[in-house]
Design a protein around this motif. Sequence first.
Motif, PDB file in Angstrom:
ATOM      1  N   VAL A  88      37.547  58.394  47.740  1.00 50.04           N
ATOM      2  CA  VAL A  88      38.976  58.080  47.778  1.00 50.04           C
ATOM      3  C   VAL A  88      39.304  56.801  47.024  1.00 50.04           C
ATOM      4  N   TRP A  89      38.532  55.758  47.241  1.00 44.76           N
ATOM      5  CA  TRP A  89      38.827  54.470  46.612  1.00 44.76           C
ATOM      6  C   TRP A  89      38.087  54.271  45.288  1.00 44.76           C
ATOM      7  N   GLY A  90      37.023  55.024  45.063  1.00 44.88           N
ATOM      8  CA  GLY A  90      36.304  54.939  43.801  1.00 44.88           C
ATOM      9  C   GLY A  90      35.093  54.031  43.842  1.00 44.88           C
ATOM     10  N   ARG A  91      34.156  54.287  42.965  1.00 41.47           N
ATOM     11  CA  ARG A  91      32.928  53.485  42.919  1.00 41.47           C
ATOM     12  C   ARG A  91      33.202  52.033  42.575  1.00 41.47           C
ATOM     13  N   GLU A  92      34.292  51.801  41.863  1.00 40.26           N
ATOM     14  CA  GLU A  92      34.594  50.433  41.422  1.00 40.26           C
ATOM     15  C   GLU A  92      35.250  49.598  42.501  1.00 40.26           C
ATOM     16  N   TYR A  93      35.538  50.212  43.654  1.00 32.70           N
ATOM     17  CA  TYR A  93      36.242  49.486  44.717  1.00 32.70           C
ATOM     18  C   TYR A  93      35.383  48.334  45.224  1.00 32.70           C
ATOM     19  N   LEU A  94      35.998  47.147  45.319  1.00 33.93           N
ATOM     20  CA  LEU A  94      35.256  45.937  45.670  1.00 33.93           C
ATOM     21  C   LEU A  94      35.521  45.480  47.101  1.00 33.93           C
ATOM     22  N   GLY A  95      36.339  46.240  47.825  1.00 34.51           N
ATOM     23  CA  GLY A  95      36.687  45.831  49.180  1.00 34.51           C
ATOM     24  C   GLY A  95      35.656  46.256  50.209  1.00 34.51           C
ATOM     25  N   GLU A  96      36.062  46.195  51.473  1.00 35.57           N
ATOM     26  CA  GLU A  96      35.149  46.453  52.579  1.00 35.57           C
ATOM     27  C   GLU A  96      35.319  47.873  53.105  1.00 35.57           C
ATOM     28  N   VAL A  97      34.230  48.413  53.648  1.00 39.88           N
ATOM     29  CA  VAL A  97      34.243  49.790  54.125  1.00 39.88           C
ATOM     30  C   VAL A  97      35.159  49.960  55.328  1.00 39.88           C
ATOM     31  N   LYS A  98      35.525  48.886  56.010  1.00 41.90           N
ATOM     32  CA  LYS A  98      36.402  49.008  57.183  1.00 41.90           C
ATOM     33  C   LYS A  98      37.766  49.572  56.819  1.00 41.90           C
ATOM     34  N   ILE A  99      38.124  49.550  55.543  1.00 44.30           N
ATOM     35  CA  ILE A  99      39.398  50.135  55.139  1.00 44.30           C
ATOM     36  C   ILE A  99      39.425  51.625  55.460  1.00 44.30           C
ATOM     37  N   VAL A 100      38.262  52.265  55.467  1.00 44.60           N
ATOM     38  CA  VAL A 100      38.170  53.678  55.848  1.00 44.60           C
ATOM     39  C   VAL A 100      38.569  53.849  57.305  1.00 44.60           C
ATOM     40  N   ASP A 101      38.013  53.019  58.179  1.00 46.01           N
ATOM     41  CA  ASP A 101      38.285  53.136  59.614  1.00 46.01           C
ATOM     42  C   ASP A 101      39.772  52.947  59.917  1.00 46.01           C
ATOM     43  N   VAL A 102      40.411  51.986  59.247  1.00 45.00           N
ATOM     44  CA  VAL A 102      41.822  51.731  59.527  1.00 45.00           C
ATOM     45  C   VAL A 102      42.679  52.908  59.065  1.00 45.00           C
ATOM     46  N   GLU A 122      39.171  41.556  39.278  1.00 38.98           N
ATOM     47  CA  GLU A 122      39.203  42.256  40.563  1.00 38.98           C
ATOM     48  C   GLU A 122      40.597  42.781  40.858  1.00 38.98           C
ATOM     49  N   LEU A 123      41.610  41.933  40.687  1.00 33.27           N
ATOM     50  CA  LEU A 123      42.974  42.344  40.995  1.00 33.27           C
ATOM     51  C   LEU A 123      43.415  43.499  40.099  1.00 33.27           C
ATOM     52  N   THR A 124      43.128  43.396  38.808  1.00 32.82           N
ATOM     53  CA  THR A 124      43.517  44.457  37.879  1.00 32.82           C
ATOM     54  C   THR A 124      42.820  45.765  38.218  1.00 32.82           C
ATOM     55  N   ALA A 125      41.548  45.687  38.592  1.00 33.71           N
ATOM     56  CA  ALA A 125      40.815  46.894  38.967  1.00 33.71           C
ATOM     57  C   ALA A 125      41.422  47.551  40.194  1.00 33.71           C
ATOM     58  N   ARG A 126      41.827  46.753  41.172  1.00 28.62           N
ATOM     59  CA  ARG A 126      42.459  47.294  42.388  1.00 28.62           C
ATOM     60  C   ARG A 126      43.791  47.963  42.050  1.00 28.62           C
ATOM     61  N   VAL A 127      44.584  47.309  41.198  1.00 32.82           N
ATOM     62  CA  VAL A 127      45.876  47.882  40.809  1.00 32.82           C
ATOM     63  C   VAL A 127      45.669  49.163  40.021  1.00 32.82           C
ATOM     64  N   ASP A 128      44.719  49.161  39.090  1.00 32.89           N
ATOM     65  CA  ASP A 128      44.427  50.361  38.298  1.00 32.89           C
ATOM     66  C   ASP A 128      44.065  51.534  39.199  1.00 32.89           C
ATOM     67  N   ALA A 129      43.171  51.280  40.144  1.00 39.03           N
ATOM     68  CA  ALA A 129      42.702  52.347  41.030  1.00 39.03           C
ATOM     69  C   ALA A 129      43.837  52.874  41.898  1.00 39.03           C
ATOM     70  N   LEU A 130      44.654  51.972  42.425  1.00 35.99           N
ATOM     71  CA  LEU A 130      45.754  52.401  43.291  1.00 35.99           C
ATOM     72  C   LEU A 130      46.824  53.122  42.480  1.00 35.99           C
ATOM     73  N   TYR A 131      47.080  52.673  41.267  1.00 31.34           N
ATOM     74  CA  TYR A 131      48.068  53.334  40.414  1.00 31.34           C
ATOM     75  C   TYR A 131      47.657  54.779  40.153  1.00 31.34           C
ATOM     76  N   ARG A 132      46.383  54.994  39.901  1.00 35.08           N
ATOM     77  CA  ARG A 132      45.906  56.375  39.688  1.00 35.08           C
ATOM     78  C   ARG A 132      46.105  57.210  40.945  1.00 35.08           C
ATOM     79  N   ARG A 133      45.792  56.645  42.117  1.00 30.46           N
ATOM     80  CA  ARG A 133      45.899  57.408  43.361  1.00 30.46           C
ATOM     81  C   ARG A 133      47.337  57.719  43.733  1.00 30.46           C
ATOM     82  N   THR A 134      48.285  56.879  43.309  1.00 33.25           N
ATOM     83  CA  THR A 134      49.678  57.126  43.672  1.00 33.25           C
ATOM     84  C   THR A 134      50.357  58.082  42.708  1.00 33.25           C
TER      85      THR A 134
END
Length: 228
Positions: A183-197, A109-121
């Motif tokens: 924006v976050w990708g299909r593989e994103y494992l977090g919660e949809v509230k991140i959109v609202d924030v 999970e952690l690696t997937a989050r870092v991978d996704a964020l690294y691509r977006r940055t």
Amino acid sequence: MKKVLVLEDEDNIRSFVVINLKRAGYDTLEASSGEEALEVVRRNPDIRVALLDVMLPGIDGFEVCRRLRADNAKIGIIMLTARTQEMDKVTGLMTGADDYVTKPFSPAELTARVDALYRRTGGEPVMDSGEIRQAPFLLNTRNRTLEKNGQRIKLTQVEYSVIKLFMENPGKALSRDEILEAVWGREYLGEVKIVDVNIRRLRLKVEDDPTNPAYITTVWGYGYKWGF
């Protein structure tokens, strides 16, 4: 090398994170305090992603996040927290974080989050060029910047991705799930509230009156619309 900062005061957790990120091909830099983390970033301006533990002695993770974001809109920031309270997640995101991971977490999970964020940055090249003009806004997709009435608006790379999605779909109601996937990708494992924030953060930056938004409007029970 793909540089990632790991700020965690518990040695065993920090070592666990570092080992797994190194296996995934990242060059990891470690810090056990907020003060040390800020110094590491100062000496390594090419760090792309920072993992910040929230609970730290001295300068906590929220303050480190604020200071990093004040100096660098492009760095990706993930908060690591053992807390489950809603306000802690919101606080981290509103101070400039892009994502959060609640302990305990799996290496995958952690690696997937870092991978996704690294691509977006922008850690990997993005084939995109041109401009999108919707007065009073100008989005430059070549250098990933936004201007309003000729004035640059400082955006994180995630905020840029959200604005780009809106400006590519003017007047279209986009569901929270659509925004999350785009924006976050299909593989994103977090919660949809991140959109609202992130929408709350964007409104503070782009609206004349964030309490009465004219550009990013709410479609109640569904999502949001770029109001053109």
